[in-house]
Design a protein around this motif. Sequence first.
Motif, short mmCIF file in Angstrom:
data_model
loop_
_atom_site.label_atom_id
_atom_site.label_comp_id
_atom_site.label_asym_id
_atom_site.label_seq_id
_atom_site.Cartn_x
_atom_site.Cartn_y
_atom_site.Cartn_z
N ILE A 57 0.86 -1.19 0.00
CA ILE A 57 0.00 0.00 0.00
C ILE A 57 0.89 1.24 0.00
O ILE A 57 1.72 1.41 0.89
N THR A 104 1.50 5.13 0.39
CA THR A 104 0.92 6.31 1.05
C THR A 104 2.03 7.29 1.40
O THR A 104 3.15 6.89 1.65
N PRO A 154 -2.78 5.71 11.84
CA PRO A 154 -3.46 4.50 11.36
C PRO A 154 -4.35 3.92 12.44
O PRO A 154 -4.10 4.09 13.63
N PHE A 212 -5.02 5.04 6.93
CA PHE A 212 -5.16 3.62 6.57
C PHE A 212 -5.96 2.88 7.63
O PHE A 212 -5.81 3.13 8.83
N GLN A 251 -8.89 5.72 1.42
CA GLN A 251 -8.73 4.30 1.74
C GLN A 251 -9.66 3.84 2.87
O GLN A 251 -10.37 2.83 2.72
#
Length: 563
Positions: A424, A426, A464, A496, A527
């Motif tokens: 992923i 980012t 996160p 995330f 996301q």
Amino acid sequence: MPTWHLFIPKLFTVLREGYGASDLKSDAISGLTVAIVALPLAMALAIASGVPPERGLYTAIIGGFIISFFGGSRFQIGGPTGAFVVVVFNVVHEFGYEGLVIASLMAGVFLLIAGFAQLGTYIKYIPYPVVTGFTAGIAVIIFSSQVKDLLGLQIASPPPDFVDKWVGYGEHLSSFSAVTVLISAAALATIVILRKTAPQAPGFLIAIVGASIAVWGFGLDSDTIGQRFGEIPHMLPAPQLPDFSAFTFDRLVMLLPSAFTIAFLAGVESLLSAVVADGMTGRRHRSNCELVAQGLANIGSVILGGIPATGAIARTATNIRAGARSPLSGIFHAAFLLLFMMILAPLMPFVPLAALAAVLTIVAWNMSEFQHFRHLMRAPAGDRLVLLTTFLLTVLVDLTAAIEAGVVLAAILFMHRMAQAVEIETHHKLIDEDVDDLTDPISAPYSVDAALPEDVTVFTINGPFFFGAAARLSEVLEHIGQAPKVFILRMRYVPFMDATGVTALLKVFEQSHSQGTQIILCRVQPQPRKILNDMCAQKSCPPIEFAVNFEDAQQRAITLMAE
């Protein structure tokens, strides 16, 4: 950025920003409120840990003061907690109180090292199934330790082993005292009813005062603090170090696992509490500074006759809801407890142990996180394995083995999942690092919900969506008393989310919806919004409002309140 700035206590930050008479008044009121809650808890937790009740008061006073004075959170309330009961009881049973002092001093040093090594950033990411497993196991053990006093069983000393303890209870069940059962049942009923009808009332204290008056006024035959422990001191003891010469190298090695467990629990519990405080206020704590404060608190507490201390989630949430503005509220909490001890010491011996056992039964239920445990039992097989392994080892073996096995299993499971995961990309850091607000002050005001109606609660998540964050939202809703009509969740800084985080979050939404609370998600990034929409498409989800920014969320909340 100078590293040392990250270790400057939040108290210094608050005073540097400006502190007025209204702030002082708010902190004094919130400190008094929390002290009233902490008074019976401190004594009950000490007794459950196998030490006299005054050692719990020493811990709340000394540990609470040090944690607030040196800590990295504006609102943290420190003192004895249920997490320590099992390890403290075992150390005292095997090595005596001096052994506990040495183990706690070692734990304090470990916490200082962890803080200065800046490991606090990572302790927050202990897998949630591990935390839930050992806290649920501790809750079972705490309840088991109180059955004797709840029922008034005539058994001199219940066996320390969990299975043998319950076998002993069964063999002595016929010796129960009807008077003691009546006292404990009345205290339990008082606490539960007050939580439903008057959640802001100090239920623990009211139950204990009522039971004490009943035992004294009617001359009821039930064990009291005075009968088992004698008089309660009205002052703090003089500082005293243990006789290290009585402890050989082999014995120190034997104490090492217990010291590690105390340090681990203090670190995890305090940082989870600080995360909850951040979400309720929109502020940011400094995790490594908080670990340093926890280390100093554990050292100072046992030198002055206490037991291990850490941040207490429920008392911290109470502190915030009572209007705390700064760490001075925690200092006031310690000062009021000292005042209570000085004034009320002659009355404390009349407190029946059955009432304290009722308090600890409620503490055990709150710690059990039954809803979270049941939710995790529907998680993937790997998470269930970690949860059950940690839980069963905590109950049947010991806490150190449970933590070690749980963390190792979770690490293996994490590596397995990462091997299968797609990368992923980012631009955001996936590790939520500390912020230097000394040279780069945070401009966000504390009272983010000042313009909102009283029945609107705001919670902010930074970074996160790690293991424990979602489940802790439900604890916030539980501890603020009556369920709010609107719950705004600010998610601007959540880059995330994974399936575990979303599942836990949706569970919180379902619980809130059942209580009539409307959820508004504010500024959700792409996301997290995508995975929320995808997972909601697979099951029936409660209605959720999305706001583009906080101003939009405010307007939506006001509109919903007007409907």
